[in-house]
Motif scaffolding. Structure first.
Motif, PDB file in Angstrom:
ATOM      1  N   GLY A  31      -9.163  -8.706  23.782  1.00  0.00           N
ATOM      2  CA  GLY A  31      -9.649  -7.268  24.146  1.00  0.00           C
ATOM      3  C   GLY A  31      -8.803  -6.216  23.396  1.00  0.00           C
ATOM      4  N   LEU A  32      -7.726  -6.704  22.640  1.00  0.00           N
ATOM      5  CA  LEU A  32      -6.992  -5.855  21.843  1.00  0.00           C
ATOM      6  C   LEU A  32      -7.238  -5.702  20.434  1.00  0.00           C
ATOM      7  N   LEU A  33      -7.716  -6.467  19.910  1.00  0.00           N
ATOM      8  CA  LEU A  33      -8.342  -6.645  18.542  1.00  0.00           C
ATOM      9  C   LEU A  33      -9.092  -5.295  18.096  1.00  0.00           C
ATOM     10  N   PRO A  34      -9.727  -4.682  18.871  1.00  0.00           N
ATOM     11  CA  PRO A  34     -10.425  -3.389  18.588  1.00  0.00           C
ATOM     12  C   PRO A  34      -9.271  -2.277  18.319  1.00  0.00           C
ATOM     13  N   PHE A  35      -8.546  -2.460  19.234  1.00  0.00           N
ATOM     14  CA  PHE A  35      -7.472  -1.469  19.093  1.00  0.00           C
ATOM     15  C   PHE A  35      -6.376  -1.675  17.962  1.00  0.00           C
ATOM     16  N   LEU A  36      -6.332  -3.029  17.427  1.00  0.00           N
ATOM     17  CA  LEU A  36      -5.690  -3.164  16.184  1.00  0.00           C
ATOM     18  C   LEU A  36      -6.374  -2.645  15.054  1.00  0.00           C
ATOM     19  N   SER A  37      -7.881  -3.025  15.163  1.00  0.00           N
ATOM     20  CA  SER A  37      -8.592  -2.404  14.108  1.00  0.00           C
ATOM     21  C   SER A  37      -8.575  -0.786  14.150  1.00  0.00           C
ATOM     22  N   SER A  38      -8.456  -0.137  15.305  1.00  0.00           N
ATOM     23  CA  SER A  38      -8.341   1.465  15.292  1.00  0.00           C
ATOM     24  C   SER A  38      -7.029   1.752  14.570  1.00  0.00           C
ATOM     25  N   LEU A  39      -5.992   0.906  14.724  1.00  0.00           N
ATOM     26  CA  LEU A  39      -4.772   1.490  14.069  1.00  0.00           C
ATOM     27  C   LEU A  39      -4.925   1.112  12.565  1.00  0.00           C
ATOM     28  N   HIS A  91     -18.043 -10.885  20.190  1.00  0.00           N
ATOM     29  CA  HIS A  91     -18.447 -11.973  20.928  1.00  0.00           C
ATOM     30  C   HIS A  91     -17.142 -12.626  21.461  1.00  0.00           C
ATOM     31  N   TYR A  92     -16.070 -12.479  20.637  1.00  0.00           N
ATOM     32  CA  TYR A  92     -14.812 -13.142  21.200  1.00  0.00           C
ATOM     33  C   TYR A  92     -14.411 -12.388  22.392  1.00  0.00           C
ATOM     34  N   GLN A  93     -14.608 -11.103  22.393  1.00  0.00           N
ATOM     35  CA  GLN A  93     -14.031 -10.328  23.297  1.00  0.00           C
ATOM     36  C   GLN A  93     -14.994 -10.666  24.604  1.00  0.00           C
ATOM     37  N   ALA A  94     -16.253 -10.827  24.513  1.00  0.00           N
ATOM     38  CA  ALA A  94     -17.223 -11.120  25.545  1.00  0.00           C
ATOM     39  C   ALA A  94     -16.921 -12.369  26.159  1.00  0.00           C
ATOM     40  N   HIS A 128     -13.941 -13.906  26.160  1.00  0.00           N
ATOM     41  CA  HIS A 128     -12.715 -13.917  26.997  1.00  0.00           C
ATOM     42  C   HIS A 128     -12.654 -12.644  27.791  1.00  0.00           C
ATOM     43  N   GLY A 129     -13.852 -11.961  28.245  1.00  0.00           N
ATOM     44  CA  GLY A 129     -13.613 -10.944  29.054  1.00  0.00           C
ATOM     45  C   GLY A 129     -13.390 -11.235  30.755  1.00  0.00           C
ATOM     46  N   PRO A 130     -13.386 -10.495  31.497  1.00  0.00           N
ATOM     47  CA  PRO A 130     -13.123 -10.613  32.685  1.00  0.00           C
ATOM     48  C   PRO A 130     -13.805 -11.877  33.377  1.00  0.00           C
ATOM     49  N   VAL A 131     -13.273 -12.645  34.640  1.00  0.00           N
ATOM     50  CA  VAL A 131     -13.955 -13.746  35.010  1.00  0.00           C
ATOM     51  C   VAL A 131     -15.260 -13.351  35.491  1.00  0.00           C
ATOM     52  N   GLY A 132     -15.248 -12.297  36.261  1.00  0.00           N
ATOM     53  CA  GLY A 132     -16.693 -12.032  36.951  1.00  0.00           C
ATOM     54  C   GLY A 132     -17.573 -11.652  36.035  1.00  0.00           C
ATOM     55  N   GLU A 133     -17.565 -11.436  34.622  1.00  0.00           N
ATOM     56  CA  GLU A 133     -18.705 -10.985  33.753  1.00  0.00           C
ATOM     57  C   GLU A 133     -19.388 -12.267  33.119  1.00  0.00           C
TER      58      GLU A 133
END
Length: 160
Positions: free
Chosen positions: A94-102, A150-153, A155-160
């Motif tokens: 979930g944090l890789l998109p933030f790294l990309s924004s940095l 896809h990686y984020q999806a 490893h997303g929240p358990v309920g998703e």
């Protein structure tokens, strides 16, 4: 002979588990540091490159090194991909998109050259990580952004 063989297998198994735990720990440490950086940027209310370009350059260097290490861990211990982080807010996926924004923030033309170089190195490390996900774990996607979604999806929240 059976006892010696059994003890050897037990030792090998324990060593393997310790290695996996270390790989997961490194991945989660990277994610936690990225999360703290994200929180700091939000609390400051300005981009880190505007606040202190030299600090951001140092952070990007550390993130690159840690992400490269996480990629190597994923190559050597692909099973670590299936171990979820308990604190989903601090999950690397979930944090890789933030790294990309940095990377985008630090890579703009008005930034110092050394910061842009560090940003490009981190961009390549993210691309390598995504490519490793695609080739080693058969993660679907053509480009880095699609693979990371896809990686984020996954490893997303358990309920998703």
């Amino acid at each position: 002979m059976e006892t010696i063989f059994g003890l050897g297998l037990l030792t090998a198994g324990i060593s393997w588990l310790i290695s996996i735990y270390s790989a997961i720990s490194r991945r989660d440490s990277l994610a936690h540091e990225v999360h703290l950086t994200k929180e700091a940027e939000e609390r400051l209310g300005e981009e880190l490159a505007d606040a202190d370009p030299a600090l951001l350059e140092s952070l990007l260097a550390g993130f690159s090194e840690q992400l490269i290490r996480a990629r190597r861990d994923l190559i050597h211990f692909p099973i670590t991909h299936y171990f979820r982080t308990e604190d989903e807010e601090r999950a690397l996926a979930g944090l890789l998109p933030f790294l990309s924004s940095l990377v985008e923030e630090a890579g703009s033309e008005e930034r110092p050259h050394s910061l842009r170089v560090r940003a490009e190195i981190l961009r390549m490390a993210i691309d390598d990580f995504a490519e490793t996900l695609r080739t080693r774990l058969r993660m679907p996607g053509e480009g880095t952004d699609e693979i990371l979604r896809h990686y984020q999806a996954e490893h997303g929240p358990v309920g998703e």
